[in-house]
Design a protein around this motif. Structure first.
Motif, PDB file in Angstrom:
ATOM      1  N   LYS A  14      32.229 -53.135 -37.635  1.00  0.00           N
ATOM      2  CA  LYS A  14      32.071 -52.494 -38.945  1.00  0.00           C
ATOM      3  C   LYS A  14      32.120 -50.967 -38.820  1.00  0.00           C
ATOM      4  CE  LYS A  14      28.946 -52.711 -42.919  1.00  0.00           C
ATOM      5  NZ  LYS A  14      27.729 -53.363 -43.419  1.00  0.00           N
ATOM      6  N   THR A  15      31.457 -50.445 -37.804  1.00  0.00           N
ATOM      7  CA  THR A  15      31.423 -48.996 -37.584  1.00  0.00           C
ATOM      8  C   THR A  15      32.828 -48.455 -37.359  1.00  0.00           C
ATOM      9  OG1 THR A  15      29.291 -49.278 -36.501  1.00  0.00           O
ATOM     10  CG2 THR A  15      30.400 -47.188 -36.114  1.00  0.00           C
ATOM     11  N   VAL A  16      33.581 -49.114 -36.492  1.00  0.00           N
ATOM     12  CA  VAL A  16      34.905 -48.603 -36.125  1.00  0.00           C
ATOM     13  C   VAL A  16      35.900 -48.823 -37.270  1.00  0.00           C
ATOM     14  CG1 VAL A  16      36.760 -48.757 -34.418  1.00  0.00           C
ATOM     15  CG2 VAL A  16      34.391 -48.886 -33.678  1.00  0.00           C
ATOM     16  N   ALA A  17      35.818 -49.973 -37.941  1.00  0.00           N
ATOM     17  CA  ALA A  17      36.734 -50.240 -39.073  1.00  0.00           C
ATOM     18  C   ALA A  17      36.488 -49.221 -40.187  1.00  0.00           C
ATOM     19  CB  ALA A  17      36.554 -51.662 -39.587  1.00  0.00           C
ATOM     20  N   ALA A  18      35.230 -48.864 -40.428  1.00  0.00           N
ATOM     21  CA  ALA A  18      34.899 -47.910 -41.503  1.00  0.00           C
ATOM     22  C   ALA A  18      35.508 -46.538 -41.209  1.00  0.00           C
ATOM     23  CB  ALA A  18      33.391 -47.801 -41.658  1.00  0.00           C
ATOM     24  N   LYS A  19      35.521 -46.196 -39.902  1.00  0.00           N
ATOM     25  CA  LYS A  19      36.038 -44.894 -39.508  1.00  0.00           C
ATOM     26  C   LYS A  19      37.522 -44.738 -39.861  1.00  0.00           C
ATOM     27  CE  LYS A  19      35.817 -43.562 -35.031  1.00  0.00           C
ATOM     28  NZ  LYS A  19      35.080 -43.489 -33.766  1.00  0.00           N
ATOM     29  N   ILE A  71      40.468 -57.353 -36.656  1.00  0.00           N
ATOM     30  CA  ILE A  71      40.252 -58.802 -36.674  1.00  0.00           C
ATOM     31  C   ILE A  71      38.856 -59.102 -36.133  1.00  0.00           C
ATOM     32  CG2 ILE A  71      41.085 -61.037 -35.804  1.00  0.00           C
ATOM     33  CD1 ILE A  71      43.878 -59.768 -35.615  1.00  0.00           C
ATOM     34  N   GLY A  72      38.094 -59.877 -36.909  1.00  0.00           N
ATOM     35  CA  GLY A  72      36.753 -60.248 -36.477  1.00  0.00           C
ATOM     36  C   GLY A  72      36.611 -61.755 -36.343  1.00  0.00           C
ATOM     37  N   PHE A  73      35.505 -62.152 -35.797  1.00  0.00           N
ATOM     38  CA  PHE A  73      35.176 -63.573 -35.670  1.00  0.00           C
ATOM     39  C   PHE A  73      33.902 -63.857 -36.458  1.00  0.00           C
ATOM     40  CE2 PHE A  73      37.745 -65.875 -32.494  1.00  0.00           C
ATOM     41  CZ  PHE A  73      38.688 -64.884 -32.282  1.00  0.00           C
ATOM     42  N   ALA A  74      33.743 -65.086 -36.883  1.00  0.00           N
ATOM     43  CA  ALA A  74      32.491 -65.479 -37.531  1.00  0.00           C
ATOM     44  C   ALA A  74      32.106 -66.837 -36.966  1.00  0.00           C
ATOM     45  CB  ALA A  74      32.664 -65.554 -39.044  1.00  0.00           C
ATOM     46  N   ALA A  75      31.076 -66.839 -36.141  1.00  0.00           N
ATOM     47  CA  ALA A  75      30.574 -68.098 -35.584  1.00  0.00           C
ATOM     48  C   ALA A  75      29.408 -68.528 -36.468  1.00  0.00           C
ATOM     49  CB  ALA A  75      30.102 -67.870 -34.163  1.00  0.00           C
ATOM     50  N   ALA A 134      32.547 -66.182 -43.800  1.00  0.00           N
ATOM     51  CA  ALA A 134      33.646 -65.418 -43.201  1.00  0.00           C
ATOM     52  C   ALA A 134      34.295 -64.522 -44.242  1.00  0.00           C
ATOM     53  CB  ALA A 134      34.671 -66.370 -42.599  1.00  0.00           C
ATOM     54  N   ALA A 135      34.460 -65.011 -45.461  1.00  0.00           N
ATOM     55  CA  ALA A 135      35.079 -64.210 -46.530  1.00  0.00           C
ATOM     56  C   ALA A 135      34.190 -63.006 -46.837  1.00  0.00           C
ATOM     57  CB  ALA A 135      35.287 -65.063 -47.767  1.00  0.00           C
ATOM     58  N   ARG A 136      32.880 -63.231 -46.825  1.00  0.00           N
ATOM     59  CA  ARG A 136      31.939 -62.130 -47.077  1.00  0.00           C
ATOM     60  C   ARG A 136      32.059 -61.080 -45.968  1.00  0.00           C
ATOM     61  NH1 ARG A 136      27.209 -60.652 -45.513  1.00  0.00           N
ATOM     62  NH2 ARG A 136      26.848 -62.445 -44.176  1.00  0.00           N
ATOM     63  N   GLU A 189      32.968 -57.192 -46.334  1.00  0.00           N
ATOM     64  CA  GLU A 189      31.931 -56.216 -45.956  1.00  0.00           C
ATOM     65  C   GLU A 189      32.351 -55.300 -44.821  1.00  0.00           C
ATOM     66  OE1 GLU A 189      27.796 -58.410 -46.981  1.00  0.00           O
ATOM     67  OE2 GLU A 189      28.069 -57.637 -44.947  1.00  0.00           O
ATOM     68  N   LYS A 190      33.106 -55.869 -43.849  1.00  0.00           N
ATOM     69  CA  LYS A 190      33.476 -55.070 -42.684  1.00  0.00           C
ATOM     70  C   LYS A 190      34.861 -54.448 -42.845  1.00  0.00           C
ATOM     71  CE  LYS A 190      30.539 -57.928 -39.723  1.00  0.00           C
ATOM     72  NZ  LYS A 190      29.923 -58.004 -38.400  1.00  0.00           N
ATOM     73  N   GLY A 191      35.561 -54.764 -43.960  1.00  0.00           N
ATOM     74  CA  GLY A 191      36.884 -54.181 -44.205  1.00  0.00           C
ATOM     75  C   GLY A 191      37.925 -54.656 -43.205  1.00  0.00           C
TER      76      GLY A 191
END
Ligand code: C5P
Length: 216
Positions: free
Chosen positions: A119-124, A135-139, A148-150, A154-156
């Motif tokens: 989230k920090t790096v994507a926001a930058k 690309i992120g993961f959601a376990a 995962a959609a949320r 949220e993390k862009g």
């Protein structure tokens, strides 16, 4: 493309001999690194403590804690960040210099939140033209696509690879994974049970297609 991949767990020490962590083995992230390299990309892997061999041709940076991982990621340049790491969400407020006494532990273990690396790096980079691919993961335990959609919003992110870690053949330490691709536009793609190598190839393909579309 330059791929930056985070993998494995992090360790959050409370004293010199004890830490908080999770059962991540790093297999998914190492598979992504291997697949990206095999497709001809330049790959850097930021790995927490795992017992895996570095894929040939991949540059590897070893880290221990979430804060180390964030610092390593922030030092690198990339076109696509794939965050597979199972980062510890909390760390002990302080790490004692000497081994804690058993009886003192219950009173001393105060936790504080770790930074969210992705989230920090994507926001930058959220507002730069010709954006990078995130690309992120959601376990999750249970049907993962709503969560995962949320997370995607949220993390862009461009894509969240979601899985139910309690499903057969999925989750920590397995060679296979049944995942759902949740796209930024809300599209949901349910993939069959695949090897982590095959999931990795699809992730790499998605990343190159997304980057190519952004440069058109
Ligand atoms: O919110 P949650 O932890 O489930 O999000 C998972 C995604 O965010 C994964 O891609 C994981 O690598 C990343 N993440 C991170 N830093 C954290 C927590 C999660 O990069 N502190």
């Amino acid at each position: 493309m330059r791929f930056l991949v985070t993998a494995g767990p992090t360790r959050e020490f409370l004293d010199p001999v004890r830490f908080l962590s999770n059962p991540s083995t790093g297999k998914m992230g190492f598979a992504v690194a291997r697949a990206a390299r095999a497709a001809g990309h330049d790959v850097t892997l930021v790995a927490g403590p795992v017992a895996l061999r570095t894929p040939l041709g991949v540059r590897r940076i070893d880290v221990v804690s979430a804060r180390d991982m964030l610092a390593a990621v922030e030092r690198e340049d990339f076109d696509c960040l794939v965050a597979t790491a199972a980062v510890a969400d909390w760390r002990p407020a302080r790490c004692a210099a000497a081994k804690l006494k058993k009886r003192a532990m219950a009173d001393t273990l105060r936790l504080v939140r770790n930074p969210d690396i992705l989230k920090t790096v994507a926001a930058k980079f959220a507002h730069v033209r010709r954006r990078k691919v995130f690309i992120g993961f959601a376990a999750e335990t249970g049907e993962p696509s709503a969560e995962a959609a949320r997370k995607c919003r949220e993390k862009g992110l461009d894509l969240v690879v979601a899985n139910d870690v309690t499903a057969a053949g999925s989750g920590f330490g397995t060679a296979t994974n049944r995942v759902t691709f949740v796209h930024a536009d809300g599209r949901i793609e349910r993939l069959p049970l695949l090897t982590k190598a095959a999931v990795a190839r699809r992730i790499v393909r998605f990343a190159s297609q997304t980057a190519a579309a952004a440069h058109r």
